[in-house]
Design a protein around this motif. Structure first.
Motif, PDB file in Angstrom:
ATOM      1  N   ARG A 321       0.827  -1.218   0.000  1.00 37.42           N
ATOM      2  CA  ARG A 321       0.000   0.000   0.000  1.00 37.42           C
ATOM      3  C   ARG A 321       0.856   1.260   0.000  1.00 37.42           C
ATOM      4  NH1 ARG A 321      -5.315  -0.525   1.797  1.00 37.42           N
ATOM      5  NH2 ARG A 321      -5.239   1.315   3.130  1.00 37.42           N
ATOM      6  N   ASN A 322       2.171   1.082   0.049  1.00 34.64           N
ATOM      7  CA  ASN A 322       3.111   2.209   0.120  1.00 34.64           C
ATOM      8  C   ASN A 322       2.724   3.154   1.266  1.00 34.64           C
ATOM      9  OD1 ASN A 322       5.473   3.543  -0.802  1.00 34.64           O
ATOM     10  ND2 ASN A 322       4.210   5.091  -1.774  1.00 34.64           N
ATOM     11  N   SER A 323       2.488   2.556   2.418  1.00 32.81           N
ATOM     12  CA  SER A 323       1.999   3.339   3.547  1.00 32.81           C
ATOM     13  C   SER A 323       2.746   2.970   4.817  1.00 32.81           C
ATOM     14  CB  SER A 323       0.499   3.114   3.743  1.00 32.81           C
ATOM     15  OG  SER A 323       0.259   1.775   4.137  1.00 32.81           O
ATOM     16  N   VAL A 324       2.601   3.848   5.796  1.00 28.43           N
ATOM     17  CA  VAL A 324       3.124   3.610   7.139  1.00 28.43           C
ATOM     18  C   VAL A 324       2.022   3.925   8.133  1.00 28.43           C
ATOM     19  CG1 VAL A 324       5.506   4.149   6.481  1.00 28.43           C
ATOM     20  CG2 VAL A 324       4.030   5.962   7.376  1.00 28.43           C
ATOM     21  N   VAL A 325       2.168   3.411   9.344  1.00 31.10           N
ATOM     22  CA  VAL A 325       1.210   3.704  10.406  1.00 31.10           C
ATOM     23  C   VAL A 325       1.917   4.447  11.524  1.00 31.10           C
ATOM     24  CG1 VAL A 325      -0.319   2.734  12.174  1.00 31.10           C
ATOM     25  CG2 VAL A 325      -0.267   1.731   9.885  1.00 31.10           C
ATOM     26  N   PHE A 326       1.300   5.568  11.932  1.00 27.55           N
ATOM     27  CA  PHE A 326       1.731   6.305  13.117  1.00 27.55           C
ATOM     28  C   PHE A 326       0.731   5.993  14.234  1.00 27.55           C
ATOM     29  CE2 PHE A 326       3.358   8.726   9.527  1.00 27.55           C
ATOM     30  CZ  PHE A 326       4.677   8.930   9.900  1.00 27.55           C
ATOM     31  N   TRP A 327       1.246   5.704  15.422  1.00 24.73           N
ATOM     32  CA  TRP A 327       0.396   5.239  16.522  1.00 24.73           C
ATOM     33  C   TRP A 327       0.899   5.804  17.840  1.00 24.73           C
ATOM     34  CZ3 TRP A 327       2.429   2.685  20.698  1.00 24.73           C
ATOM     35  CH2 TRP A 327       1.523   2.093  21.600  1.00 24.73           C
ATOM     36  N   HIS A 328      -0.024   5.935  18.770  1.00 22.98           N
ATOM     37  CA  HIS A 328       0.374   6.072  20.164  1.00 22.98           C
ATOM     38  C   HIS A 328      -0.715   5.543  21.070  1.00 22.98           C
ATOM     39  CE1 HIS A 328       3.421   7.218  23.028  1.00 22.98           C
ATOM     40  NE2 HIS A 328       4.188   7.510  21.991  1.00 22.98           N
ATOM     41  N   CYS A 329      -0.377   5.436  22.355  1.00 21.51           N
ATOM     42  CA  CYS A 329      -1.157   4.628  23.298  1.00 21.51           C
ATOM     43  C   CYS A 329      -2.619   5.059  23.419  1.00 21.51           C
ATOM     44  CB  CYS A 329      -0.523   4.681  24.682  1.00 21.51           C
ATOM     45  SG  CYS A 329       1.247   4.328  24.694  1.00 21.51           S
ATOM     46  N   GLY A 330      -2.888   6.351  23.271  1.00 21.98           N
ATOM     47  CA  GLY A 330      -4.277   6.773  23.449  1.00 21.98           C
ATOM     48  C   GLY A 330      -4.438   8.269  23.566  1.00 21.98           C
ATOM     49  N   ALA A 331      -3.447   9.019  23.114  1.00 18.53           N
ATOM     50  CA  ALA A 331      -3.534  10.481  23.104  1.00 18.53           C
ATOM     51  C   ALA A 331      -3.741  10.947  21.673  1.00 18.53           C
ATOM     52  CB  ALA A 331      -2.273  11.108  23.686  1.00 18.53           C
ATOM     53  N   GLY A 332      -4.747  11.730  21.475  1.00 19.02           N
ATOM     54  CA  GLY A 332      -5.023  12.333  20.172  1.00 19.02           C
ATOM     55  C   GLY A 332      -6.156  13.311  20.354  1.00 19.02           C
ATOM     56  N   ALA A 333      -6.031  14.489  19.805  1.00 25.92           N
ATOM     57  CA  ALA A 333      -7.088  15.490  19.944  1.00 25.92           C
ATOM     58  C   ALA A 333      -8.410  14.933  19.415  1.00 25.92           C
ATOM     59  CB  ALA A 333      -6.711  16.762  19.190  1.00 25.92           C
ATOM     60  N   TYR A 334      -9.488  15.277  20.081  1.00 23.82           N
ATOM     61  CA  TYR A 334     -10.796  14.711  19.753  1.00 23.82           C
ATOM     62  C   TYR A 334     -11.178  14.934  18.288  1.00 23.82           C
ATOM     63  CZ  TYR A 334     -11.148  15.197  24.877  1.00 23.82           C
ATOM     64  OH  TYR A 334     -10.926  15.156  26.225  1.00 23.82           O
ATOM     65  N   SER A 335     -10.877  16.104  17.765  1.00 23.24           N
ATOM     66  CA  SER A 335     -11.302  16.455  16.404  1.00 23.24           C
ATOM     67  C   SER A 335     -10.557  15.684  15.327  1.00 23.24           C
ATOM     68  CB  SER A 335     -11.121  17.959  16.172  1.00 23.24           C
ATOM     69  OG  SER A 335      -9.775  18.346  16.393  1.00 23.24           O
ATOM     70  N   LEU A 336      -9.526  14.921  15.690  1.00 24.00           N
ATOM     71  CA  LEU A 336      -8.780  14.132  14.714  1.00 24.00           C
ATOM     72  C   LEU A 336      -9.429  12.790  14.420  1.00 24.00           C
ATOM     73  CD1 LEU A 336      -5.112  14.722  15.966  1.00 24.00           C
ATOM     74  CD2 LEU A 336      -6.327  15.913  14.137  1.00 24.00           C
ATOM     75  N   ALA A 337     -10.444  12.412  15.185  1.00 24.38           N
ATOM     76  CA  ALA A 337     -11.051  11.097  15.039  1.00 24.38           C
ATOM     77  C   ALA A 337     -11.776  10.963  13.712  1.00 24.38           C
ATOM     78  CB  ALA A 337     -12.026  10.843  16.186  1.00 24.38           C
ATOM     79  N   HIS A 338     -11.782   9.758  13.178  1.00 23.81           N
ATOM     80  CA  HIS A 338     -12.530   9.467  11.956  1.00 23.81           C
ATOM     81  C   HIS A 338     -14.011   9.750  12.216  1.00 23.81           C
ATOM     82  CE1 HIS A 338     -14.199   7.338   8.522  1.00 23.81           C
ATOM     83  NE2 HIS A 338     -12.968   7.287   8.009  1.00 23.81           N
ATOM     84  N   ALA A 404       4.680  10.376   0.125  1.00 23.48           N
ATOM     85  CA  ALA A 404       4.898  10.866  -1.234  1.00 23.48           C
ATOM     86  C   ALA A 404       5.906  10.000  -1.980  1.00 23.48           C
ATOM     87  CB  ALA A 404       5.364  12.321  -1.189  1.00 23.48           C
ATOM     88  N   GLY A 405       6.929   9.512  -1.271  1.00 21.61           N
ATOM     89  CA  GLY A 405       7.930   8.638  -1.875  1.00 21.61           C
ATOM     90  C   GLY A 405       7.665   7.190  -1.539  1.00 21.61           C
ATOM     91  N   GLN A 406       8.617   6.332  -1.827  1.00 21.24           N
ATOM     92  CA  GLN A 406       8.492   4.922  -1.483  1.00 21.24           C
ATOM     93  C   GLN A 406       8.611   4.758   0.031  1.00 21.24           C
ATOM     94  OE1 GLN A 406       7.772   2.241  -3.538  1.00 21.24           O
ATOM     95  NE2 GLN A 406       7.326   3.905  -4.987  1.00 21.24           N
ATOM     96  N   ALA A 407       7.585   4.157   0.632  1.00 22.71           N
ATOM     97  CA  ALA A 407       7.515   4.093   2.086  1.00 22.71           C
ATOM     98  C   ALA A 407       8.701   3.359   2.691  1.00 22.71           C
ATOM     99  CB  ALA A 407       6.204   3.431   2.516  1.00 22.71           C
ATOM    100  N   ALA A 408       9.053   2.196   2.138  1.00 26.86           N
ATOM    101  CA  ALA A 408      10.148   1.409   2.719  1.00 26.86           C
ATOM    102  C   ALA A 408      11.468   2.167   2.628  1.00 26.86           C
ATOM    103  CB  ALA A 408      10.254   0.063   2.015  1.00 26.86           C
ATOM    104  N   ASP A 409      11.708   2.830   1.487  1.00 28.20           N
ATOM    105  CA  ASP A 409      12.939   3.606   1.325  1.00 28.20           C
ATOM    106  C   ASP A 409      12.971   4.782   2.306  1.00 28.20           C
ATOM    107  OD1 ASP A 409      13.661   1.911  -0.703  1.00 28.20           O
ATOM    108  OD2 ASP A 409      13.050   3.258  -2.317  1.00 28.20           O
ATOM    109  N   THR A 410      11.828   5.436   2.453  1.00 31.47           N
ATOM    110  CA  THR A 410      11.761   6.575   3.370  1.00 31.47           C
ATOM    111  C   THR A 410      12.037   6.149   4.806  1.00 31.47           C
ATOM    112  OG1 THR A 410      10.175   7.739   1.960  1.00 31.47           O
ATOM    113  CG2 THR A 410      10.283   8.413   4.261  1.00 31.47           C
ATOM    114  N   VAL A 411      11.449   5.040   5.214  1.00 33.73           N
ATOM    115  CA  VAL A 411      11.679   4.552   6.573  1.00 33.73           C
ATOM    116  C   VAL A 411      13.153   4.217   6.788  1.00 33.73           C
ATOM    117  CG1 VAL A 411      11.195   2.661   8.176  1.00 33.73           C
ATOM    118  CG2 VAL A 411       9.329   3.763   6.923  1.00 33.73           C
ATOM    119  N   SER A 412      13.783   3.610   5.802  1.00 33.86           N
ATOM    120  CA  SER A 412      15.214   3.303   5.918  1.00 33.86           C
ATOM    121  C   SER A 412      16.028   4.583   6.075  1.00 33.86           C
ATOM    122  CB  SER A 412      15.686   2.524   4.690  1.00 33.86           C
ATOM    123  OG  SER A 412      15.108   1.241   4.657  1.00 33.86           O
TER     124      SER A 412
END
Length: 449
Positions: A321-338, A404-412
Motif C-alpha cells: 500500500r506504500n503506507s506507514v502507520v503512526f500510533w500512540h497509546c491513546g492520546a489524540g485530539a478529539y477532532s482528529l477522530a474518523h 509521497a515517496g516509497q515508504a520502505a525507502d523513506t523509513v530506511s
C-alpha cells in the motif's frame, strides 16, 4: 482564503518621482486593501513615500511600537538608503515586495524588481532577517506567499515568548525527549519551565468537585462512551484542572508530560486523555516528556491556522500500500477522530487503565514534521503524505499514511539519519512554510519526498 492574522504589520510603499507614480499608486491601493483584509492591525502612510525624509517623518511616531512584520514594497525603484532609514526605527523582520512591470516594450515605468534587489542586498549585508516576494497584489500566488511570510514572522515572534512546561523528567532511555535548554532558547527563543509531577498528583486530588467537574463536561461534548462515574475519569479531570490552572498562572503555552509509569502506579489513571483535551483546546501536549515533540506540534498548530496536530510513533510499514502507520497509546485530539466513529473513550492498550482515546484518525492531506537534534545541532524533518480512509490499525490512536515517496525507502532513510521516534502530523500542507521557517532560523531542513 485565509484567516485574519492577529498581527501588527507596517506597510511601507516606497517610490521615486522619476518613475510612473500614477501606475504605482494603483498598486499601492490594491496592496493596502489586501493587507488590511489579512492583518488585525495595519500601519501605513496615505501615499507612496518618495523621499527618505518622508519615510523618517512617518516612522518617528511608531518608534516604540512592537511590530510583527514590515512589508517593504518597492513600488518603483528606490535605493538602499530607504530601508536603512526604516531600520533606525524598528528591528522587525522585513518582507521585501517587488511588483511586476505594467508593460514591456517602451519606457521602464516602475523598475520595482531592481528596487527590491537593492533592498535585499542591503538587508543581507546587514544580517537583518528578511524574505522576498515578487508579484502583484491581485495574484493568488503572491497573496499566498505574503500570507505565509507574515505568518512565519508572527510565529518567530511568538516563539521568543514561548514556554514549554515539562511535567516530570522523561522516562529512562528516552534521551530524545530531553533538550539542551540553553541551545533551545538560543535557537528558537523557547524557554522550559520544570514542573513537579508528584506534587501535581498530590494537589490535584484535593480539588473540590465543583472545580474539576467542568473538565468532565467539556470532554463529554466530544468523547463517545465517556463514563462520568468512572474513577479514572475523575482522576483525569482533577489532573487536567490542576495543570490548567498552573500553566495559566505561569503563562505556559505547551506541556511535555511524563506519562508512565507514575500515572498508572501513583495516580491510578492514564495521562492520555489529559493530553488529548489540552491539545484539542489549543495547548499542545506531548507524552513521554518530549520537549521537541511539543515544540513540533506547536509549530504545526500555528502554521495550519490553529488545527490540532497529532504526535505518534512510526510503528508499521505496508510496502504493498506504500503506507506507514503512526500510533500512540491513546492520546489524540478529539477532532482528529474518523467521523464514522468519533473520539471514543477506551483503556490504555498496555496498562488496561482509563481513560484513553481509542480511535483511528480521519483521512486527508497531511504534513509530517519533527524538530530534531543531531550531532551537528538542530535540524528539521518535513514529509508529505495522505492519511488514508482505513480501518483503525491498532488499539489506541493511529493513522495510516501513504507517503509521497516509497515508504520502505523513506523509513530506511529515517532510521539511517537517526531521527527521533515521535513525529508530529497536521492536516494541512505546511511544507513550504516549514522550509521557509528553517531558512529564517538557520536550521538544517531535510525534506523527504
Amino acid at each position: 482564503m485565509n484567516l485574519l492574522l492577529k498581527s501588527t504589520v507596517l506597510y511601507l510603499p516606497i517610490g521615486r518621482k522619476t518613475f510612473d507614480l500614477e501606475a504605482a499608486e494603483g498598486i499601492r491601493k490594491e496592496s493596502s486593501a489586501w493587507l488590511e483584509s489579512q492583518c488585525s492591525e495595519l500601519l501605513q502612510p496615505d501615499s507612496i513615500l518618495t523621499s527618505v525624509e518622508e519615510l523618517l517623518a512617518f516612522m518617528e511616531p511608531l518608534r516604540r511600537l512592537k511590530l510583527d512584520s514590515i512589508v517593504y514594497q518597492s513600488v518603483t525603484f528606490a535605493d538602499g538608503e530607504f530601508v536603512r532609514a526604516a531600520l533606525q526605527h524598528s528591528f522587525a523582520p522585513v518582507i521585501v515586495w517587488s511588483v511586476r512591470e505594467p508593460s514591456v516594450g517602451g519606457r521602464l515605468r516602475l523598475n520595482s524588481l531592481t528596487g527590491g534587489n537593492s533592498t535585499a542586498n542591503v538587508l543581507h549585508n546587514m544580517g537583518h532577517p528578511f524574505s522576498f516576494v515578487l508579484g502583484n497584489p491581485t495574484e493568488d500566488k503572491t497573496r499566498n506567499n505574503l500570507y505565509q511570510m507574515l505568518l512565519i514572522n508572527r510565529l518567530i515572534g511568538k516563539l521568543q515568548q514561548f514556554t514549554i512546561g515539562v511535567v516530570g523528567d522523561h522516562p529512562p532511555g528516552f534521551f530524545f525527549s530531553d533538550s539542551d535548554e540553553n541551545l533551545l532558547h538560543e535557537t528558537f527563543g523557547v524557554r522550559v519551565h520544570k514542573m513537579d509531577l508528584a506534587e501535581a498528583f498530590r494537589e490535584c486530588v484535593k480539588l473540590e468537585e465543583a472545580e474539576w467537574i467542568p473538565a468532565v463536561e467539556r470532554a463529554e461534548r466530544q468523547v463517545v462512551g465517556l463514563q462520568r462515574g468512572d474513577e479514572t475519569v475523575t482522576k483525569f479531570a482533577q489532573f487536567y484542572t490542576y495543570i490548567r490552572s498552573y500553566i495559566q498562572k505561569e503563562s505556559i503555552q505547551a506541556i511535555a508530560v511524563r506519562c508512565w509509569p507514575e500515572f498508572f502506579t501513583e495516580l491510578g489513571a492514564a495521562a492520555c486523555s489529559t493530553l488529548s483535551q489540552f491539545t484539542e483546546d489549543g495547548v499542545m501536549s506531548s507524552c513521554e516528556s518530549d520537549i521537541h515533540g511539543a515544540l513540533s506540534m506547536y509549530i504545526l498548530h500555528e502554521l495550519s491556522g490553529g488545527q490540532a496536530p497529532y504526535l505518534g510513533d512510526l510503528v508499521h510499514v505496508d510496502e504493498e500500500r506504500n503506507s506507514v502507520v503512526f500510533w500512540h497509546c491513546g492520546a489524540g485530539a478529539y477532532s482528529l477522530a474518523h467521523p464514522s466513529t468519533g473520539a471514543r473513550a477506551g483503556l490504555h492498550p498496555n496498562r488496561k487503565l482509563g481513560f484513553a482515546m481509542d480511535f483511528g484518525l480521519k483521512a486527508g492531506e497531511v504534513t509530517i514534521f519533527r524538530v530534531g537534534f543531531g550531532p551537528t545541532g538542530y535540524r528539521m524533518l518535513i514529509m508529505k503524505g495522505q492519511a488514508l480512509d482505513a480501518p483503525q490499525a491498532f488499539h489506541g490512536t493511529s493513522v495510516e499514511v501513504r507517503l509521497a515517496g516509497q515508504a520502505a525507502d523513506t523509513v530506511s532513510k529515517l532510521m539511517l539519519d537517526g531521527f527521533e521516534p515521535h513525529y508530529a502530523i497536521v492536516y494541512a500542507d505546511a511544507t513550504a512554510a516549514l522550509q521557509e521557517l528553517g531558512r529564517r532560523l538557520g536550521i538544517e531542513t531535510i525534506v523527504y519526498v
